[in-house]
Design a protein around this motif. Structure first.
Motif, PDB file in Angstrom:
ATOM      1  N   MET A   1      15.098   1.807 -31.539  1.00 55.12           N
ATOM      2  CA  MET A   1      13.994   2.108 -30.615  1.00 55.12           C
ATOM      3  C   MET A   1      13.323   3.446 -30.942  1.00 55.12           C
ATOM      4  O   MET A   1      12.113   3.591 -30.823  1.00 55.12           O
ATOM      5  CB  MET A   1      14.486   2.096 -29.174  1.00 55.12           C
TER       6      MET A   1
ATOM      7  N   GLN B   1       4.629   0.719 -21.923  1.00 54.83           N
ATOM      8  CA  GLN B   1       3.941   0.740 -20.631  1.00 54.83           C
ATOM      9  C   GLN B   1       3.121   2.028 -20.490  1.00 54.83           C
ATOM     10  O   GLN B   1       3.663   3.132 -20.602  1.00 54.83           O
ATOM     11  CB  GLN B   1       4.926   0.635 -19.465  1.00 54.83           C
TER      12      GLN B   1
ATOM     13  N   PRO C   1       4.401  -3.464 -19.064  1.00 54.31           N
ATOM     14  CA  PRO C   1       4.678  -3.065 -20.451  1.00 54.31           C
ATOM     15  C   PRO C   1       3.942  -4.032 -21.391  1.00 54.31           C
ATOM     16  O   PRO C   1       3.955  -5.234 -21.163  1.00 54.31           O
ATOM     17  CB  PRO C   1       6.195  -3.218 -20.563  1.00 54.31           C
TER      18      PRO C   1
ATOM     19  N   LEU D   1       9.893   0.385 -24.083  1.00 55.18           N
ATOM     20  CA  LEU D   1      10.955  -0.373 -23.406  1.00 55.18           C
ATOM     21  C   LEU D   1      11.418  -1.499 -24.325  1.00 55.18           C
ATOM     22  O   LEU D   1      10.601  -2.220 -24.900  1.00 55.18           O
ATOM     23  CB  LEU D   1      10.432  -0.927 -22.076  1.00 55.18           C
ATOM     24  N   VAL D   2      12.726  -1.632 -24.469  1.00 48.52           N
ATOM     25  CA  VAL D   2      13.265  -2.599 -25.419  1.00 48.52           C
ATOM     26  C   VAL D   2      13.272  -4.015 -24.828  1.00 48.52           C
ATOM     27  O   VAL D   2      13.448  -4.187 -23.615  1.00 48.52           O
ATOM     28  CB  VAL D   2      14.689  -2.182 -25.883  1.00 48.52           C
TER      29      VAL D   2
ATOM     30  N   ASN E   1      13.691   5.937 -23.959  1.00 48.37           N
ATOM     31  CA  ASN E   1      14.898   6.025 -23.124  1.00 48.37           C
ATOM     32  C   ASN E   1      16.129   6.249 -23.994  1.00 48.37           C
ATOM     33  O   ASN E   1      16.330   5.544 -24.980  1.00 48.37           O
ATOM     34  CB  ASN E   1      15.084   4.727 -22.326  1.00 48.37           C
ATOM     35  N   ILE E   2      16.945   7.210 -23.617  1.00 48.03           N
ATOM     36  CA  ILE E   2      18.143   7.537 -24.381  1.00 48.03           C
ATOM     37  C   ILE E   2      19.372   7.185 -23.543  1.00 48.03           C
ATOM     38  O   ILE E   2      19.443   7.546 -22.364  1.00 48.03           O
ATOM     39  CB  ILE E   2      18.164   9.046 -24.739  1.00 48.03           C
ATOM     40  N   ALA E   3      20.318   6.464 -24.149  1.00 47.46           N
ATOM     41  CA  ALA E   3      21.548   6.091 -23.441  1.00 47.46           C
ATOM     42  C   ALA E   3      22.594   7.200 -23.588  1.00 47.46           C
ATOM     43  O   ALA E   3      22.531   8.002 -24.521  1.00 47.46           O
ATOM     44  CB  ALA E   3      22.096   4.785 -24.010  1.00 47.46           C
TER      45      ALA E   3
ATOM     46  N   TYR F   1       2.839  -1.558 -12.271  1.00 52.66           N
ATOM     47  CA  TYR F   1       2.089  -2.796 -12.429  1.00 52.66           C
ATOM     48  C   TYR F   1       0.655  -2.661 -11.921  1.00 52.66           C
ATOM     49  O   TYR F   1      -0.206  -3.428 -12.306  1.00 52.66           O
ATOM     50  CB  TYR F   1       2.797  -3.953 -11.720  1.00 52.66           C
TER      51      TYR F   1
ATOM     52  N   ASP G   1      14.429   8.183 -13.375  1.00 54.94           N
ATOM     53  CA  ASP G   1      15.026   7.708 -12.112  1.00 54.94           C
ATOM     54  C   ASP G   1      15.463   8.872 -11.235  1.00 54.94           C
ATOM     55  O   ASP G   1      16.511   8.803 -10.571  1.00 54.94           O
ATOM     56  CB  ASP G   1      16.238   6.792 -12.378  1.00 54.94           C
TER      57      ASP G   1
ATOM     58  N   GLU H   1       2.745  -0.053  -7.658  1.00 54.64           N
ATOM     59  CA  GLU H   1       2.265  -1.442  -7.701  1.00 54.64           C
ATOM     60  C   GLU H   1       0.997  -1.652  -6.901  1.00 54.64           C
ATOM     61  O   GLU H   1       0.246  -2.588  -7.138  1.00 54.64           O
ATOM     62  CB  GLU H   1       3.358  -2.382  -7.163  1.00 54.64           C
TER      63      GLU H   1
ATOM     64  N   GLY I   1       6.973   2.648 -10.854  1.00 52.03           N
ATOM     65  CA  GLY I   1       6.897   1.458 -10.001  1.00 52.03           C
ATOM     66  C   GLY I   1       5.721   1.463  -9.041  1.00 52.03           C
ATOM     67  O   GLY I   1       5.808   0.930  -7.935  1.00 52.03           O
TER      68      GLY I   1
END
Ligand code: C2E
Ligand code: MG
Ligand code: MG
Ligand code: MG
Length: 276
Positions: A94, A45, A264, A61-62, A118-120, A259, A181, A240, A238
């Motif tokens: 990823m 994205q 993405p 993004l997966v 992005n890392i978990a 968007y 976030d 939009e 986000g």
């Protein structure tokens, strides 16, 4: 319920609901196979500067191309992967895929913007996370400054000392670090100043709340002031509507993603639109 309807609703079943654990087990074993069968892929994205709309980055993004259910979004399988111990394998995939794709896209004429991955939690806590990142950079040939990792506030606060040194080590090598976030977790302001960071990503819930009168504007204003005082870039998620972008620009936010600009995109679509 038809079978496909039942399966599509899978992610919203709580464990207390009958059948939920069986569905989860099914999903888990299918996810294990998905890795071997190469059903996972990345979409990207665009991130743009609010001032002039120029491309400043990409977020990887997966996605999971499930043989029966079609494309499954990460919200439905990342939590399962974390619990099943599969997140490291997905994360490795990823990281590798994003570094390689970025090098391919830059070579094909995309402006040399960073790719964010992005890392978990389960990935960041692994002892070999730093060597893993460095080895993917080396084998892909991606410049470290063109890789950004996204982590969440809860990951920062879980194990403060080791996170401080890990992030410092990454940034010493030139890798960028963003907090994803931002505003939805529990950051300690004291620790925030001690962490080595590049960017705060303002969560999309604040962007949504900005559309109606209320406290969101004050919160966003405060986050942007905080970021400025720590010399961090700000990106709103986000976005939009044109009015969202207008408001965020007026509040002094640097960059945006949403968007309004692009969903993405697959690598080829991204190149078609942004190569120069
Ligand atoms: P995130 O990192 O905060 O990513 C942003 C999410 O917002 C993405 O959802 C994106 O498609 C969506 N989004 C972007 N613009 C808009 C918009 O204008 N409006 C709305 N309503 N949504 C927008 P997605 O791709 O479904 O990913 C959801 C979450 O799954 C991500 O949130 C991230 O936490 C996680 N995730 C995605 N890929 C990965 C991955 O490779 N590894 C890990 N560990 N987590 C991932
Ligand atoms: Mg993210
Ligand atoms: Mg986010
Ligand atoms: Mg999110």
């Amino acid at each position: 319920l038809s079978r496909s309807e039942g399966e599509r609703r899978l992610a919203v079943y709580s464990p207390r609901q009958p059948g939920a654990s069986l569905r989860r087990l099914t999903l888990e074993s299918q996810l294990r196979l998905a890795l071997q069968r190469r059903e996972l892929f990345a979409v990207y994205q665009p991130q743009v500067a609010l001032a002039d709309g120029r491309l400043v980055g990409l977020e990887a993004l997966v996605r999971w191309r499930h043989p029966e259910r079609g494309v499954v979004p990460p919200g439905e399988f990342i939590p399962v992967a974390e619990e099943a111990g599969l997140i490291a394998a997905i994360g490795d995939f990823m990281l590798r895929e994003s570094c390689q794709a970025a090098v391919r896209m830059h070579a094909a004429g995309l402006p040399p913007v960073p790719v964010s991955v992005n890392i978990a939690t389960g990935q960041l806590r692994r002892a070999d996370f730093l060597p893993q990142v460095l080895s993917e950079l080396e084998s892909s040939g991606l410049a470290p400054a063109l890789l950004e990792i996204e982590i969440t506030e809860s990951m920062l606060m879980a194990d403060v000392q080791s996170t401080i040194s890990l992030l410092a080590a990454l940034r010493e090598r030139g890798v960028r670090v963003a907090i994803d976030d931002f505003g939805t977790g529990y950051s300690s302001l004291a620790y925030l100043g001690r962490l080595s960071l590049d960017r705060l990503k303002i969560d999309q819930s604040f962007v949504r709340d900005l559309r109606v009168p209320g406290p969101a504007e004050g919160i966003v204003r405060t986050v942007i002031a905080l970021a400025r005082s720590l010399r961090l870039n700000t990106l709103a998620e986000g976005v939009e509507q044109a009015e969202d972008a207008e408001r965020l620009r007026a509040l002094g936010c640097d960059d945006a993603q949403g968007y309004l600009y692009d969903r993405p995109l697959a690598e080829a679509d991204l190149l078609a639109k942004y190569r120069t």
